[in-house]
Structure formats: structure tokens, C-alpha cells
Design an enzyme around this catalytic site. Structure first.
Site, PDB file in Angstrom:
ATOM      1  N   LYS A 108       5.788   5.272   6.500  1.00 56.20           N
ATOM      2  CA  LYS A 108       4.729   5.793   5.631  1.00 56.20           C
ATOM      3  C   LYS A 108       4.439   4.803   4.515  1.00 56.20           C
ATOM      4  O   LYS A 108       5.242   3.911   4.228  1.00 56.20           O
ATOM      5  CB  LYS A 108       5.130   7.141   5.030  1.00 56.20           C
ATOM      6  CG  LYS A 108       6.226   7.050   3.990  1.00 56.20           C
ATOM      7  CD  LYS A 108       6.477   8.383   3.341  1.00 56.20           C
ATOM      8  CE  LYS A 108       7.678   8.328   2.393  1.00 56.20           C
ATOM      9  NZ  LYS A 108       7.481   7.491   1.225  1.00 56.20           N
ATOM     10  N   ASP A 168      11.032  16.389  -4.215  1.00 55.13           N
ATOM     11  CA  ASP A 168      10.402  16.690  -5.503  1.00 55.13           C
ATOM     12  C   ASP A 168       9.185  17.586  -5.288  1.00 55.13           C
ATOM     13  O   ASP A 168       9.288  18.804  -5.285  1.00 55.13           O
ATOM     14  CB  ASP A 168      10.041  15.383  -6.208  1.00 55.13           C
ATOM     15  CG  ASP A 168       9.571  15.601  -7.635  1.00 55.13           C
ATOM     16  OD1 ASP A 168       9.388  16.764  -8.043  1.00 55.13           O
ATOM     17  OD2 ASP A 168       9.373  14.608  -8.367  1.00 55.13           O
TER      18      ASP A 168
END
Length: 319
Positions: A199, A229
Site C-alpha cells: 500500500k 488507530d
């Protein structure tokens, strides 16, 4: 081990970040939590009072520097200063989650290195040892000039997945190139192959999945990361795995930061279970049905005993 630790010079204190975990750790060690109060003046300044003598004692302070990060960090620094001035023999900081660790190098011009700054602050305040869990980058250990015991969450996560007795093929997936070492450690314990999600991250907390390196078709995929997160990366990764033929997707991490839209994203994702540890105290609204929480108290409690008795901590990596 008996229920009561016999050395009166071992003291465990907790501040406000994760009292439940601290109580579990104290129970593992076999001591009562030390008496202290953490309050605030009307302007928000933190006031700490240690309500028992710690002169000549080996003190262990349990505090994750999680949300609200700056407040938790200041509590810790003030507590260390108070302990030093009260003549503690050693001040051992147990940080299940080490905040500010994601800025561990200069990725762009004129950026700070906050992981090093926090290390400097703790040392200057008077800490004599750090015990921590799954630092975002292992090289942060080198930011300290005091002993640091860096424990791993992978054995705890691996034990949970081993208990599920998956009969079908499983594959361990790293959501990015930086987490390959962690994925490989989990894969070795589960005797499974690994895959990597390639990614690119155009800006912080925004991830764009490109492709998958490795075979996931027809397999049960277990994503592993150190921190989740906003859950953007992990949910995009899960979607990409299903699109590439994965039958089920589990996600796991040591530190469930779970800020902003994270809970909503996970709830509406293809992730079957999110397996985390209690290194960060989660409020009730974040304890969704998909969430499975494992305790790090036995690991950290055993580490405290070993440090206090001058034993090797390295066997804890093999549990």
C-alpha cells in the site's frame, strides 16, 4: 508462586491511564498497589501525592501514554520526579503503550523525532529502567541510555488463535511492508504462510491499498499490526483480502488506539473479529461485539518479578 510477594521493597504504583491493568499486574506479582493520588489544580496543572514511604524501594510505575497523550505523559514525568525526590532506590517505568513512537525518524524535512524526545524526558526526570511492549519501531530501544526491556505481544495473540483450532488453511497478513517481521513471528508460531499488502500512504491516517503479495484465495486471513488507530489501513486491507478470495478475515494488534472513526469502520467492515490486548484502556463505547481483549498482565507481572530478582527476561519471549 505464592499469592504474596515477600520483598517489602518492591512497590507498584499506577497513575490514571490504565488502573484495571495495573490492578491485574499487582495481583500477578502478589503485592498491593501503592497509595498515591493524582489530581489537578483548577487551571489543569497535575498534582501528585505519594501517600506512603518509598525510601530505598524499587518502584514500578504503570502508565500507558495513551489518550489523552499529553496529560498521561505529564502525569508520568511528574510521578518520576516525585519518586526521585522521595529517595526511591530505582524508578522502573512500565509503559504498556509508548505514545509518540510513530515519529521515530525524520521522514520529511523539518520534522521532529518525538520518540527520542520522550525518551530524553523520561531519563531527565529520573527513570532508571523502562519495561515496554511492542514499540512501533524496535530501534526506539536505542534512544534510551538506561536499560530497556522490550516485550512482545505476538505470543499472546498467537496463543489465542492457536486456541481456535482452525482446521482450514490460514495465512498471516502484514498490512504493510514495515510489519513483515511481526507477521513472520506470528506465522512461525501458527505454522502458516504470510502475505503482504502493498500500500501507499499519501498522507497520515490515509492509506491506499495497491495489491497483495502472496496467496490468500480460500484461506482464513489473520491481519496483524502493532497499532490500529483510525482503522483505515486495516479495513481497506480486509476488503482487499476478501476481493482476492479470502474466506474469512480476522484482525489483531497489540495496541488498540481506535481513535476517530475506527469503531464505526470496524463494525461495518468484513472483519470477523478484532483481537487486541489491554495495553490501552478502552471505554465501554469501544467494546463492540467484534472486539476480543486479551490481558498482558501475566507477561508484564512476570517481567517485573524477573527484573526485581535480577533474573533473565529473555525467556518471556518464548512463552
Amino acid at each position: 508462586m505464592s499469592n504474596q510477594y515477600l520483598d517489602p521493597n518492591l512497590k507498584i504504583f499506577t497513575l490514571n491511564s490504565n488502573k484495571k491493568l495495573a490492578e491485574e499486574i499487582a495481583k500477578v506479582v502478589g503485592v498491593e498497589l501503592g497509595k498515591c493520588s493524582v489530581t489537578q489544580f483548577s487551571d489543569g496543572e497535575i498534582q501528585i501525592n505519594i501517600e506512603e514511604s518509598i525510601r530505598g524501594c524499587d518502584v514500578y510505575v504503570i502508565q500507558s501514554t495513551s489518550f489523552p497523550v499529553n496529560e498521561r505523559l505529564m502525569e508520568l514525568l511528574i510521578m518520576v520526579d516525585a519518586l526521585k525526590r522521595a529517595s526511591a532506590r530505582t524508578i522502573n517505568i512500565v509503559i504498556p503503550y509508548y505514545g509518540y513512537a510513530r515519529q521515530d525518524r525524520k521522514a520529511r524535512a523539518r520534522e521532529p523525532i518525538t520518540a527520542k524526545l520522550v525518551a530524553n524526558l523520561l531519563e531527565t526526570a529520573g527513570a532508571t529502567r523502562i519495561i515496554t511492549l511492542d514499540l512501533h519501531a524496535p530501534q526506539i530501544q536505542g534512544f534510551f541510555d538506561i536499560p530497556i526491556d522490550h516485550l512482545m505481544g505476538v505470543p499472546i495473540l498467537a496463543s489465542y488463535f492457536q486456541g481456535k483450532n482452525f482446521t482450514d488453511d490460514i495465512v498471516i497478513v502484514s498490512p504493510d511492508h514495515g510489519g513483515v517481521t511481526r507477521a513472520r513471528k506470528l506465522a512461525e508460531r501458527l505454522k502458516a504462510p504470510i502475505a503482504i499488502i502493498d500500500k501507499r500512504r499519501p498522507r497520515p491516517n490515509v492509506a491506499e491499498v495497491m495489491n497483495i503479495v502472496g496467496n490468500v484465495e480460500g484461506k482464513i486471513a489473520i491481519l496483524i499490526d502493532d497499532i490500529i488507530d483510525t482503522a483505515g489501513t486495516i479495513t481497506l486491507a480486509a476488503n482487499a483480502l476478501v476481493e482476492n478470495g479470502a474466506r474469512e478475515v480476522y484482525a489483531s494488534c497489540t495496541h488498540p488506539v481506535l481513535s476517530g472513526p475506527a469503531i464505526d469502520r470496524i463494525n461495518h467492515s468484513v472483519i470477523k473479529e478484532l483481537v487486541v490486548t489491554n495495553s490501552i484502556c478502552l471505554p465501554e463505547e469501544k467494546r463492540i461485539d467484534k472486539l476480543v481483549e486479551l490481558s498482558v498482565a501475566p507477561l508484564l507481572g512476570e517481567a517485573i518479578i524477573r527484573v526485581h530478582e535480577d533474573q533473565s527476561v529473555s525467556p518471556l519471549f518464548d512463552i
